[in-house]
Design a protein around this motif. Structure first.
Motif, PDB file in Angstrom:
ATOM      1  N   SER A 289       0.826  -1.206   0.000  1.00 49.38           N
ATOM      2  CA  SER A 289       0.000   0.000   0.000  1.00 49.38           C
ATOM      3  C   SER A 289       0.861   1.256   0.000  1.00 49.38           C
ATOM      4  O   SER A 289       2.083   1.200   0.206  1.00 49.38           O
ATOM      5  CB  SER A 289      -0.904   0.012   1.230  1.00 49.38           C
ATOM      6  N   GLN A 290       0.191   2.403  -0.173  1.00 55.03           N
ATOM      7  CA  GLN A 290       0.914   3.673  -0.065  1.00 55.03           C
ATOM      8  C   GLN A 290       1.414   3.891   1.356  1.00 55.03           C
ATOM      9  O   GLN A 290       2.491   4.452   1.556  1.00 55.03           O
ATOM     10  CB  GLN A 290      -0.003   4.828  -0.485  1.00 55.03           C
ATOM     11  N   ALA A 291       0.633   3.448   2.347  1.00 53.66           N
ATOM     12  CA  ALA A 291       1.067   3.595   3.738  1.00 53.66           C
ATOM     13  C   ALA A 291       2.403   2.889   3.975  1.00 53.66           C
ATOM     14  O   ALA A 291       3.259   3.385   4.708  1.00 53.66           O
ATOM     15  CB  ALA A 291      -0.006   3.042   4.681  1.00 53.66           C
ATOM     16  N   PHE A 292       2.566   1.738   3.346  1.00 56.98           N
ATOM     17  CA  PHE A 292       3.815   0.985   3.458  1.00 56.98           C
ATOM     18  C   PHE A 292       4.978   1.803   2.894  1.00 56.98           C
ATOM     19  O   PHE A 292       6.026   1.947   3.539  1.00 56.98           O
ATOM     20  CB  PHE A 292       3.670  -0.332   2.703  1.00 56.98           C
ATOM     21  N   SER A 293       4.794   2.352   1.717  1.00 51.59           N
ATOM     22  CA  SER A 293       5.843   3.173   1.099  1.00 51.59           C
ATOM     23  C   SER A 293       6.137   4.410   1.928  1.00 51.59           C
ATOM     24  O   SER A 293       7.301   4.774   2.141  1.00 51.59           O
ATOM     25  CB  SER A 293       5.424   3.585  -0.320  1.00 51.59           C
ATOM     26  N   HIS A 294       5.090   5.052   2.416  1.00 46.96           N
ATOM     27  CA  HIS A 294       5.287   6.272   3.198  1.00 46.96           C
ATOM     28  C   HIS A 294       5.980   5.979   4.521  1.00 46.96           C
ATOM     29  O   HIS A 294       6.778   6.799   5.003  1.00 46.96           O
ATOM     30  CB  HIS A 294       3.941   6.954   3.439  1.00 46.96           C
ATOM     31  N   GLY A 375       8.024   6.377  11.341  1.00 44.25           N
ATOM     32  CA  GLY A 375       7.019   5.820  10.439  1.00 44.25           C
ATOM     33  C   GLY A 375       5.747   6.634  10.426  1.00 44.25           C
ATOM     34  O   GLY A 375       5.121   6.833   9.364  1.00 44.25           O
ATOM     35  N   TYR A 376       5.330   7.121  11.590  1.00 43.23           N
ATOM     36  CA  TYR A 376       4.123   7.949  11.687  1.00 43.23           C
ATOM     37  C   TYR A 376       4.283   9.228  10.858  1.00 43.23           C
ATOM     38  O   TYR A 376       3.385   9.606  10.101  1.00 43.23           O
ATOM     39  CB  TYR A 376       3.864   8.291  13.150  1.00 43.23           C
ATOM     40  N   LEU A 377       5.429   9.882  11.012  1.00 42.76           N
ATOM     41  CA  LEU A 377       5.669  11.106  10.235  1.00 42.76           C
ATOM     42  C   LEU A 377       5.683  10.813   8.739  1.00 42.76           C
ATOM     43  O   LEU A 377       5.179  11.601   7.936  1.00 42.76           O
ATOM     44  CB  LEU A 377       6.984  11.749  10.666  1.00 42.76           C
ATOM     45  N   GLY A 378       6.244   9.665   8.376  1.00 42.71           N
ATOM     46  CA  GLY A 378       6.242   9.299   6.959  1.00 42.71           C
ATOM     47  C   GLY A 378       4.843   9.144   6.412  1.00 42.71           C
ATOM     48  O   GLY A 378       4.541   9.606   5.295  1.00 42.71           O
ATOM     49  N   MET A 379       3.958   8.502   7.192  1.00 34.50           N
ATOM     50  CA  MET A 379       2.587   8.283   6.723  1.00 34.50           C
ATOM     51  C   MET A 379       1.769   9.570   6.731  1.00 34.50           C
ATOM     52  O   MET A 379       0.989   9.817   5.813  1.00 34.50           O
ATOM     53  CB  MET A 379       1.910   7.206   7.567  1.00 34.50           C
ATOM     54  N   THR A 380       1.939  10.400   7.753  1.00 35.01           N
ATOM     55  CA  THR A 380       1.133  11.626   7.821  1.00 35.01           C
ATOM     56  C   THR A 380       1.656  12.699   6.872  1.00 35.01           C
ATOM     57  O   THR A 380       0.878  13.529   6.391  1.00 35.01           O
ATOM     58  CB  THR A 380       1.109  12.175   9.256  1.00 35.01           C
ATOM     59  N   GLU A 381       2.954  12.697   6.589  1.00 34.02           N
ATOM     60  CA  GLU A 381       3.523  13.661   5.649  1.00 34.02           C
ATOM     61  C   GLU A 381       3.604  13.104   4.233  1.00 34.02           C
ATOM     62  O   GLU A 381       4.047  13.796   3.322  1.00 34.02           O
ATOM     63  CB  GLU A 381       4.917  14.090   6.121  1.00 34.02           C
ATOM     64  N   ARG A 382       3.184  11.841   4.079  1.00 30.30           N
ATOM     65  CA  ARG A 382       3.137  11.162   2.779  1.00 30.30           C
ATOM     66  C   ARG A 382       4.495  11.235   2.067  1.00 30.30           C
ATOM     67  O   ARG A 382       4.609  11.641   0.906  1.00 30.30           O
ATOM     68  CB  ARG A 382       2.021  11.747   1.898  1.00 30.30           C
ATOM     69  N   LEU A 383       5.523  10.804   2.790  1.00 25.10           N
ATOM     70  CA  LEU A 383       6.886  10.852   2.264  1.00 25.10           C
ATOM     71  C   LEU A 383       7.153   9.645   1.372  1.00 25.10           C
ATOM     72  O   LEU A 383       6.872   8.511   1.756  1.00 25.10           O
ATOM     73  CB  LEU A 383       7.892  10.875   3.416  1.00 25.10           C
ATOM     74  N   GLU A 384       7.715   9.879   0.219  1.00 19.63           N
ATOM     75  CA  GLU A 384       8.031   8.798  -0.713  1.00 19.63           C
ATOM     76  C   GLU A 384       9.434   8.258  -0.432  1.00 19.63           C
ATOM     77  O   GLU A 384      10.369   9.036  -0.197  1.00 19.63           O
ATOM     78  CB  GLU A 384       7.945   9.281  -2.164  1.00 19.63           C
ATOM     79  N   PRO A 385       9.614   6.946  -0.463  1.00 19.17           N
ATOM     80  CA  PRO A 385      10.952   6.384  -0.221  1.00 19.17           C
ATOM     81  C   PRO A 385      11.840   6.495  -1.444  1.00 19.17           C
ATOM     82  O   PRO A 385      11.360   6.698  -2.575  1.00 19.17           O
ATOM     83  CB  PRO A 385      10.637   4.921   0.089  1.00 19.17           C
ATOM     84  N   ALA A 386      13.133   6.353  -1.234  1.00 18.72           N
ATOM     85  CA  ALA A 386      14.086   6.239  -2.342  1.00 18.72           C
ATOM     86  C   ALA A 386      13.863   4.899  -3.038  1.00 18.72           C
ATOM     87  O   ALA A 386      13.220   4.002  -2.487  1.00 18.72           O
ATOM     88  CB  ALA A 386      15.505   6.340  -1.809  1.00 18.72           C
ATOM     89  N   PRO A 387      14.375   4.736  -4.251  1.00 22.31           N
ATOM     90  CA  PRO A 387      14.226   3.442  -4.928  1.00 22.31           C
ATOM     91  C   PRO A 387      14.801   2.300  -4.103  1.00 22.31           C
ATOM     92  O   PRO A 387      15.772   2.474  -3.360  1.00 22.31           O
ATOM     93  CB  PRO A 387      15.024   3.640  -6.230  1.00 22.31           C
ATOM     94  N   MET A 388      14.196   1.133  -4.250  1.00 19.34           N
ATOM     95  CA  MET A 388      14.634  -0.037  -3.497  1.00 19.34           C
ATOM     96  C   MET A 388      16.053  -0.438  -3.886  1.00 19.34           C
ATOM     97  O   MET A 388      16.422  -0.416  -5.056  1.00 19.34           O
ATOM     98  CB  MET A 388      13.677  -1.204  -3.748  1.00 19.34           C
ATOM     99  N   MET A 389      16.839  -0.833  -2.884  1.00 20.34           N
ATOM    100  CA  MET A 389      18.204  -1.301  -3.109  1.00 20.34           C
ATOM    101  C   MET A 389      18.153  -2.795  -3.412  1.00 20.34           C
ATOM    102  O   MET A 389      17.612  -3.577  -2.630  1.00 20.34           O
ATOM    103  CB  MET A 389      19.038  -1.044  -1.861  1.00 20.34           C
TER     104      MET A 389
END
Length: 456
Positions: A289-294, A375-389
């Motif tokens: 999900s997007q939550a996982f990525s965020h 993780g909470y900040l990532g989900m609430t700020e909808r932060l996108e991760p870098a490409p997978m290594m």
């Protein structure tokens, strides 16, 4: 899961009577994870007792000293050395297995005189983060994996540690990763540990031999964060006591031995919808999900600023080096142990992220609070991760602070983490760690004497 579910003071009173407890250890985890508190007779332990302890107990270094001249610290900690009011959490009541007489131990929460929680106490910080999740209808689930070393007794800190002697009469001289026979060298110790943990309902799962000589790992069953933090807190104390009984030490130092890998506390984490119980990291079709990525995006964005909490001592940064089973950056990848954030293979309901940055020396309450905060900040700020290594991340640049001084500066400057964890907590914690760093810098190491004394 907590040690007990929905226990009240009345339930605790009945339990104490059934166990014929004569003495109670009233515990408060301090910022270093040390068990502070008082011991009292069973007859004096009542709900309205109102046990007290100085507020400054939560504001001292691992050496027992207090910061002076730090304005932020002095605003947070009362200059009058006022008391905190301690209240037992009945869900944490358990026996002390190594005590001669029937003895119980129970963790207490710290309150101000107005009844509010002391906001810089470790359990309070974790509760604060968990409330943010609850307000969103989310319930985080965690599973810690805790590494540690067994060592021979060593009463002289100037002498390097060495592995203990096992039942064969010999010490390990080579690395025995995942060796069953190497674990069996310490069967009597581990039999005691499992007996103690069962008696205390700590829900430990598997035990393995890790990479280093005398290095082991214990895994905990997954559950809610506060209950797991309590169990890790109790386990550390239990393991040290059991080791002493068998004439050895157990240490959670991040890097206790030269030339051996460091010890981590890997934290598996996921989030479920509180109402449905479904993992919000997976969509209905089973994909991420997007939550996982965020969530990953939040870990990548904020964990560097959180390093002073998950790597809390000067020794902690000796673990964060290349090619030693420890991450040096904030990359993420599937089933990749060279990255900071590993995604194990799993089904949709078990989709989770393993934070591999946290050291075994971290306070479990604060470590869980800050990784969940990221993780909470990532989900609430909808932060996108870098490409997978997809390959090894060891050849990449460092993306994490490489010293406690650098990490503390990053922590102080990160306003979003401050808001989630609390200003007063960050101010008190940073002041304490500054003093610890200053104390360390006054000590001259053997390396300096060996290589600088006659050569410079």
């Amino acid at each position: 899961m907590a040690i007990r579910e929905n226990f009240t003071y009345a339930d605790m009173d009945v339990w104490l009577n059934e166990k014929r407890v004569t003495e109670i250890e009233c515990l408060v985890p301090d910022l270093t994870g040390v068990a502070r508190g008082k011991i009292m007779p069973r007859t004096k332990f009542t709900e309205d007792r109102g046990m007290r302890m100085p507020e400054a107990v939560l504001g001292m270094t691992v050496t027992g000293n207090y910061p002076s001249g730090d304005a932020a610290y002095e605003r947070a900690i009362s200059a009058t050395d006022r008391d905190m009011i301690l209240r037992a959490d009945p869900n944490t009541i358990t026996l002390v297995p190594w005590a001669v007489d029937p003895t119980a131990q129970v963790i207490h929460d710290c309150h101000f005189s107005d009844g509010s929680l002391v906001d810089f106490a470790p359990r309070s910080v974790l509760r604060r983060v968990l409330k943010l999740y609850a307000d969103k209808g989310w319930s985080p689930i965690v599973a810690p994996e805790l590494e540690f070393y067994l060592t021979a007794k060593n009463i002289d800190p100037d002498i390097p540690l060495r592995p203990p002697v096992g039942r064969s009469g010999r010490s390990e001289t080579s690395r025995q990763v995942y060796s069953i026979d190497a674990v069996n060298e310490f069967d009597p110790l581990f039999e005691d540990i499992y007996d103690y943990c069962e008696l205390m309902q700590l829900d430990v799962d598997t035990l393995i031999h890790e990479i280093g000589a005398g290095q082991m790992e214990i895994n905990f069953l997954h559950g809610e964060p506060l209950g797991l933090a309590d169990k890790v807190f109790f386990f550390k104390r239990t393991l040290r006591e059991a080791a002493l009984k068998h004439d050895m030490y157990a240490t959670f130092m991040a890097k206790p031995m030269t030339g051996e890998p460091g010890s981590a506390m890997h934290i598996h984490q996921s989030v479920v919808d509180t109402k449905t119980g479904k993992n919000i990291f997976s969509k209905q079709d089973g994909t991420a999900s997007q939550a996982f990525s965020h969530y990953i995006g939040g870990l990548q964005r904020y964990m560097p600023a959180a390093m002073a909490i998950v790597a809390p001592y000067v020794n902690s940064y000796r673990r964060i080096v290349r090619h030693t089973a420890a991450p040096i950056n904030v990359q993420w990848g599937k089933d990749n142990r060279t990255v900071g954030f590993r995604v194990p293979e799993s089904g949709p309901q078990d989709r989770r992220i393993e934070n591999r940055v946290v050291g075994a020396d971290a306070n479990p309450y604060l470590a869980l609070a800050v990784t969940l905060a990221c993780g909470y900040l990532g989900m609430t700020e909808r932060l996108e991760p870098a490409p997978m290594m997809v390959d090894s991340a060891y050849h990449l640049d460092f993306q994490l602070p490489q010293s406690l001084a650098e990490a503390l500066q990053d922590l102080r400057n990160e306003t979003s983490l401050r808001q989630v964890l609390g200003d007063r907590f960050v101010d008190v914690y940073a002041a304490i760690k500054d003093l610890e760093h200053a104390e360390f810098m006054q000590v001259i190491s053997p390396w300096e004497r060996e290589h600088l004394l006659l050569h410079v």
